[in-house]
Design a protein around this motif. Structure first.
Motif, short mmCIF file in Angstrom:
data_model
loop_
_atom_site.label_atom_id
_atom_site.label_comp_id
_atom_site.label_asym_id
_atom_site.label_seq_id
_atom_site.Cartn_x
_atom_site.Cartn_y
_atom_site.Cartn_z
N ASP A 210 0.91 -1.23 -0.02
CA ASP A 210 0.21 -0.18 -0.03
C ASP A 210 0.90 1.31 -0.19
O ASP A 210 0.72 2.24 -0.79
N GLY A 211 1.83 1.39 0.99
CA GLY A 211 2.91 2.60 0.93
C GLY A 211 3.57 2.37 -0.55
O GLY A 211 3.70 3.85 -0.93
N TRP A 212 3.83 1.41 -1.06
CA TRP A 212 4.66 1.64 -2.31
C TRP A 212 3.82 2.33 -3.51
O TRP A 212 4.15 3.12 -4.19
N VAL A 213 2.51 1.70 -3.57
CA VAL A 213 1.86 2.46 -4.52
C VAL A 213 1.31 3.80 -4.26
O VAL A 213 1.32 4.81 -5.11
N ARG A 214 1.19 4.13 -2.97
CA ARG A 214 0.57 5.72 -2.62
C ARG A 214 2.11 6.62 -2.70
O ARG A 214 1.86 7.79 -2.94
N ASP A 215 3.18 5.81 -2.87
CA ASP A 215 4.21 6.68 -3.21
C ASP A 215 4.43 6.78 -4.87
O ASP A 215 5.73 7.50 -5.24
N GLY A 216 3.73 6.52 -5.70
CA GLY A 216 3.74 6.60 -6.92
C GLY A 216 3.87 5.33 -7.79
O GLY A 216 4.08 5.30 -9.03
N GLY A 217 3.54 4.23 -7.36
CA GLY A 217 3.74 2.87 -7.73
C GLY A 217 2.56 2.73 -8.58
O GLY A 217 1.47 3.09 -8.30
N THR A 218 2.63 1.79 -9.70
CA THR A 218 1.68 1.36 -10.38
C THR A 218 1.49 -0.26 -10.41
O THR A 218 2.34 -0.96 -10.59
N ALA A 219 0.38 -0.77 -9.96
CA ALA A 219 0.03 -2.11 -9.68
C ALA A 219 -1.06 -2.95 -10.56
O ALA A 219 -2.09 -2.17 -10.34
N LEU A 220 -0.70 -3.90 -11.39
CA LEU A 220 -1.84 -4.49 -11.76
C LEU A 220 -2.03 -5.49 -10.99
O LEU A 220 -1.27 -6.53 -10.72
#
Length: 403
Positions: A210-220
Motif C-alpha cells: 500500500d505504501g509503495w503504491v501511494r508513493d507513486g507505484g503502479t500495480a496490476l
C-alpha cells in the motif's frame, strides 16, 4: 468447362488448406494462407504454363482474393494491408516460378534462361515466406523494472525453474524481477508491480504494498475468486497456487472490494477497440473489464481473473510465445499495455464466432466462383500470349527452323 475448373479449383484448395491454421488461432490473418498458396500455386503453374500469363495471373489473384474475402467477412473489417500484399506477392512469384520450370524441348539456351528465372522467382518467394510480415517480438530498448509477486507457476514448472510463456513476452518489454517479499520493492526501485494471485501475505507486507503504491507505484492486481489453472500437484500441496484470492483486506482498503457476478464459463471477451482476452470464471462488477483506482500518487488496476495468464487461454503453440500470429487472444499485449510498457505492434483481427466463419466461407466461395466464371468467359474469347518459352513461343521457333 475445363478452363473454369482450372480457374476455380486451385483457389478453392488454397482457401480450404488455410482454414485449419485460421481455426487454430482464431485470427483472420491473410498470412496464414501463405504456405498453402505457395505450394498449390507452384504445382498449378506447371500444367498451366502453356495457357498463358493471363491465365496464371487470374488463378493467383483468385486464390488471394478468396482468402482476403474470407478474412474480411470473418473479422468484420479489412485485413492487414502488408499481409495482403505479401500474400499476393507469394502467389505471383510461385505460380510464375512453377510455370517456368516446365521444360522446353526445343531450345536449350531458352530452357536454361527459363529455369534460372524460375529459380529466382521461387527463391524470392521463399525469402518472403521466411522474412515476411510475420516476425517475432524484439526486446524494447527501454525496459522499466517490473516486480512480480505471484503464487502462479510463472517462473517455474511444477518440477523445475522455467519461465511461463507470458513471462517470456513480458521480458521483451520489462526487466522482470520475481520476488516473494514486498519489502524489496523500494530497494530494487521497481516502477511497476504485477500482483497475480499471490499466496497469503502478512499484514506488514500488505502495508508495504500500500505504501509503495501511494508513493507513486503502479500495480496490476489479478484477484481470482475461483482459480481454474490446471495443476498436477495434489490438493493441499503448498506449491499449488491459491484457489481463491487472498487479497481481500488490501482490496477493501483501496475501495476495490470484489463484487458482482462471477462468470462460470470460459468467455472470449472483446474490448471496445477490438482486442480479445479469454476469461475463465472472472468476477466483474460492471460492464468494464478492468477497474482503475488512484491511490495517493500511484494507481491500481484490478482484474477479477488470473486465469488469462495461462498460456492455454492465449497461445496456440507454447513453442512460439513471441510470435503474435500464434496467439489466440491479445492477453500479453493487454497486460503490457495495462502496465505501461512499450506497446506490442500488430493489429490482430479475430473471428468472433462460428456463424461468422460460416458466412465468410460462403462469401469466399461465391466470390471465387464468380471470378472463375468471369475468367473462363474473358480468357476464352481471346488468344492469350504465352510466357517466355511456352507453347506459343516454342511453336514460333519451330516454324522459323522449318522456314
Amino acid at each position: 468447362m475445363k478452363r473454369f475448373l482450372w480457374l476455380w479449383m486451385p483457389p478453392l484448395a488454397i482457401v480450404l488448406a488455410g482454414l485449419w491454421r485460421a481455426w487454430l488461432t482464431g485470427q483472420a490473418d491473410p498470412w496464414d494462407w501463405r504456405a498453402p498458396t505457395a505450394l498449390i500455386l507452384a504445382g498449378t503453374g506447371l500444367p498451366l504454363a502453356r495457357r498463358g500469363a493471363a491465365m496464371l495471373a487470374w488463378v493467383a489473384m483468385g486464390g488471394v482474393g478468396m482468402a482476403l474475402l474470407f478474412c474480411t467477412v470473418a473479422a468484420g473489417r479489412a485485413p492487414d494491408g502488408m499481409a495482403a500484399l505479401g500474400l499476393l506477392a507469394v502467389a505471383m512469384l510461385t505460380i510464375f516460378g512453377g510455370a517456368m520450370l516446365r521444360p522446353s524441348p526445343f531450345v536449350s539456351q531458352l530452357r536454361s534462361k527459363r529455369t534460372g528465372l524460375a529459380m529466382i522467382f521461387l527463391v524470392l518467394a521463399a525469402l518472403l515466406l521466411w522474412r515476411g510480415p510475420a516476425q517475432a517480438l524484439q526486446p524494447a530498448p527501454d525496459r522499466p523494472k517490473l516486480a512480480v509477486i505471484t503464487g502462479l507457476p510463472l517462473f517455474w514448472s511444477e518440477s523445475r525453474p522455467q519461465d511461463a510463456p507470458i513471462v517470456t513476452v513480458l521480458r521483451t518489454r520489462f526487466t522482470v524481477i520475481a520476488m516473494d517479499d514486498p519489502a524489496q520493492l523500494k530497494p530494487l526501485r521497481a516502477q511497476r508491480l504485477l500482483l497475480a494471485q499471490p499466496r497469503a501475505l502478512t499484514p506488514a507486507q500488505l502495508v508495504t504494498i500500500d505504501g509503495w503504491v501511494r508513493d507513486g507505484g503502479t500495480a496490476l492486481v489479478l484477484a481470482d475468486p475461483l482459480l481454474r489453472w490446471p495443476s498436477d500437484l495434489p490438493l493441499g500441496d503448498r506449491r499449488r497456487a491459491p484457489s481463491v484470492s487472498l487479497l481481500g483486506p488490501l482490496l477493501d482498503h483501496w475501495g476495490l472490494a470484489p463484487s458482482g457476478v462471477m462468470e462460470e464459463t470460459e468467455v472470449r471477451h472483446f474490448l471496445p477497440d477490438g482486442q480479445l482476452i479469454t476469461l475463465s470464471g472472472a468476477q466483474r462488477s460492471s460492464d468494464a473489464l478492468l477497474r482503475r483506482q488512484r491511490i495517493g500518487k500511484g494507481a491500481v488496476l484490478l482484474l477479477g481473473d488470473a486465469d488469462p495468464l495461462d498460456d492455454r487461454l492465449w497461445l496456440a503453440d507454447p513453442v512460439y510465445p513471441l510470435d503474435p500470429r500464434h496467439w489466440v487472444a491479445d492477453t500479453p499485449a493487454l497486460v503490457v499495455q495495462w502496465l505501461g510498457g512499450a506497446s506490442i505492434p500488430g493489429d490482430r483481427r479475430w473471428m468472433r464466432d462460428a456463424q461468422d466463419v460460416t458466412r465468410a466461407f460462403r462469401w469466399a466461395l461465391l466470390g471465387g466462383t464468380i471470378w472463375a466464371i468471369m475468367g473462363a468467359m474473358l480468357l476464352g474469347r481471346e488468344r492469350l500470349g504465352s510466357i517466355p518459352g511456352t507453347k506459343g513461343e516454342d511453336g514460333g521457333v519451330k516454324g522459323n527452323k522449318s522456314g
